[in-house]
Design a protein around this motif. Structure first.
Motif, PDB file in Angstrom:
ATOM      1  N   UNK A  37       0.834  -1.211   0.000  1.00 30.85           N
ATOM      2  CA  UNK A  37       0.000   0.000   0.000  1.00 30.85           C
ATOM      3  C   UNK A  37       0.860   1.249   0.000  1.00 30.85           C
ATOM      4  N   UNK A  38       0.460   2.340  -0.607  1.00 30.26           N
ATOM      5  CA  UNK A  38      -0.758   2.499  -1.410  1.00 30.26           C
ATOM      6  C   UNK A  38      -0.665   1.690  -2.715  1.00 30.26           C
ATOM      7  N   UNK A  41       0.320   3.043  -6.239  1.00 31.90           N
ATOM      8  CA  UNK A  41       1.727   3.416  -6.346  1.00 31.90           C
ATOM      9  C   UNK A  41       2.600   2.186  -6.599  1.00 31.90           C
ATOM     10  N   UNK A  42       2.433   1.156  -5.796  1.00 30.06           N
ATOM     11  CA  UNK A  42       3.251  -0.049  -5.946  1.00 30.06           C
ATOM     12  C   UNK A  42       2.946  -0.758  -7.268  1.00 30.06           C
ATOM     13  N   UNK A  45       4.855   1.123  -9.832  1.00 30.73           N
ATOM     14  CA  UNK A  45       6.283   0.802  -9.747  1.00 30.73           C
ATOM     15  C   UNK A  45       6.553  -0.582 -10.347  1.00 30.73           C
TER      16      UNK A  45
END
Lengths: 321, 321
Positions: A37-38, A41-42, A45
């Motif tokens: 989390x968030x 975002x991950x 990535x």
């Protein structure tokens, strides 16, 4: 984890060598990039780091480390000794891939190159939006440092590790990759001189390629003299890589290239090809191939340990994508 | 370099304390940010880092270091002993300011908050364009690491320095500041629950404030127990800082604030004030002031060394901008 097979001068199979290492690097990357989390975002990535790519820089780092390591422990490149080496060097290989992915994400943003596709897939901001893409790049830069420090084993001296992190910051920052991107902005739409093209390329592509070879050798315990030879080899390799890229943009076809060729010309961008011409660029590549091989000859390691590095140089020059 | 005057419990002058330290930090920042090439990039970096700001985080780092340092060397906060401490801790203070500036540059970009003004001046991308602003942020992130490693003296243990760099990466990355910015995106236009607001604030503001106090104490040689007390104090301080910010957005006036108040409401953004109401937020601040002071009481240092930290807590709560 797959073991790395015995490699001797006679049995060296470059494709197999590359494929096994690519897999090892990607397994480790996936481990360092959990679905946390968030979530957005991950995911963003992971999308850019784990969606393929040649892993050229990470493999260069690993091959440099192997060359130095096996010279120290003796014998040929063997499976048995490899797991210790992998634990030592894979964090650095992964940090390099994270930094590289970050540079691609930011470079593709509308504020910069405004690219919709990379490696045949929609670019990060096309999938996650500009805000998340921008932040995912930032987060990858920090994760690279965190992984280097937390995952590199204690067998690597603390001074060595600090010098690697400082050098990564230097090669990635205003004096390296990011600086090169700013020179790139100045190149678009202009007939540029060799000096500016050199600055742009040295920063944008050269710095991280040089870091990849140097850090691999350094983390594996190379002395200063050998480190410097790796630097010189990788500078030659990096320049060859860039010229080949510029050539491919003119001569490549969309199918093998995975992207539309002719982009530099469409953007009215000065490249090595606009500077030297097609034949001039090819001649420069041939010269760099010789120079690069000569640097490898100076690295006092038994031949079979340099096979991979020789092939990486030749791959950079003769590749089709 | 101005010397830091003697400070005793009776003569402690907070404004003077802050002003002298702000000047020391800004001198050092200017030194770390030369006017180099590519010119546009370094100008953009200098513009955001050197254009004022409270330096709250850097001063918190320095004040934490001073508290621990003078407890070790004995005596009151003195001018004579300070230059060694300054050389030890200023690289860390400056790294914090660089990371903070980077977060503001990226946050102000059209892809995120799309702000035209900050501290009464045009935002970075309004002056240098989006491309350079984006890249200046990236470069500042790397420069922060480079400065930490190259400028922190050898008297700081290598393991300590590595732990500081790892923690900065952690506090700044996906699990900290950048993660908080992603939660912030999710908050706009929604009635959010306390949990999401907490996650957003802890990441976006709290993580770097916590890092500032912890790193100051740690670089100055605090033991693990004291480090943990600094962590707890700074968590309280960070939360108070954020609630005060949200309150100021409602109650502040444009002249003292330096920016337009009411932005959160205009953006339909959930804040501590929408969650607790004005009176609830004020009550929470009073509670945090007590908690923060209580943590400081637990830090076993003679009183005068904590004066600055007490005042920083009170400043965070009672400030008008």
């Amino acid at each position: 984890l797959k073991t790395v097979p015995d490699v001797t001068e006679k049995t060296f199979d470059f494709d197999q060598y590359i494929n096994i290492r690519r897999q090892l690097i990607e397994q480790r990357l996936s481990q360092y990039l959990p679905s946390a989390e968030p979530e957005q975002l991950w995911q963003s990535m992971r999308y850019s780091v784990l969606s393929g790519g040649k892993r050229f820089r990470a493999i260069l780092c690993l091959a440099s480390a192997e060359a130095v390591y096996f010279n120290k422990v003796g014998g040929t490149v063997r499976s048995t000794a490899d797991s210790a080496l992998l634990d030592t060097i894979l964090p650095c290989c992964c940090a390099i891939e994270m930094v590289h992915a970050m540079s691609l994400i930011h470079d593709d943003l509308p504020a910069l190159d405004n690219d919709d596709f990379r490696r045949g897939k929609p670019t990060n901001h096309k999938v996650f939006g500009e805000a998340v893409a921008l932040l995912a790049g930032d987060a990858l830069l920090m994760l690279a440092n965190e992984v280097l420090i937390k995952e590199t084993p204690k067998s690597v001296g603390r001074e060595v590790l600090l010098s690697v992190i400082a050098e990564l910051a230097h090669c990635t920052g205003a004096n390296g990759m990011v600086g090169g991107q700013v020179y790139d902005l100045a190149l678009t739409g202009k007939v540029a001189e060799a000096e500016l093209i050199t600055k742009m390329h040295n920063g944008k592509t050269g710095a991280l390629i040089r870091f990849s070879a140097w850090s691999g050798a350094t983390v594996a315990g190379a002395n200063l003299e050998t480190q410097e030879l790796f630097n010189q080899f990788a500078e030659t390799l990096g320049l060859a890589f860039q010229i080949a890229d510029d050539l491919l943009d003119v001569t490549g076809d969309i199918k093998t290239l995975g992207k539309t060729p002719g982009k530099d010309q469409a953007d009215n961008k000065s490249t090595w090809v606009t500077l030297f011409g097609l034949e001039g660029a090819r001649a420069k590549l041939a010269e760099l191939e010789e120079t690069g091989l000569a640097f490898l000859d100076k690295i006092v390691l038994s031949d079979n340990r340099l096979s991979a590095l020789k092939q990486l140089l030749q791959y950079a020059i003769h590749r089709v994508n």
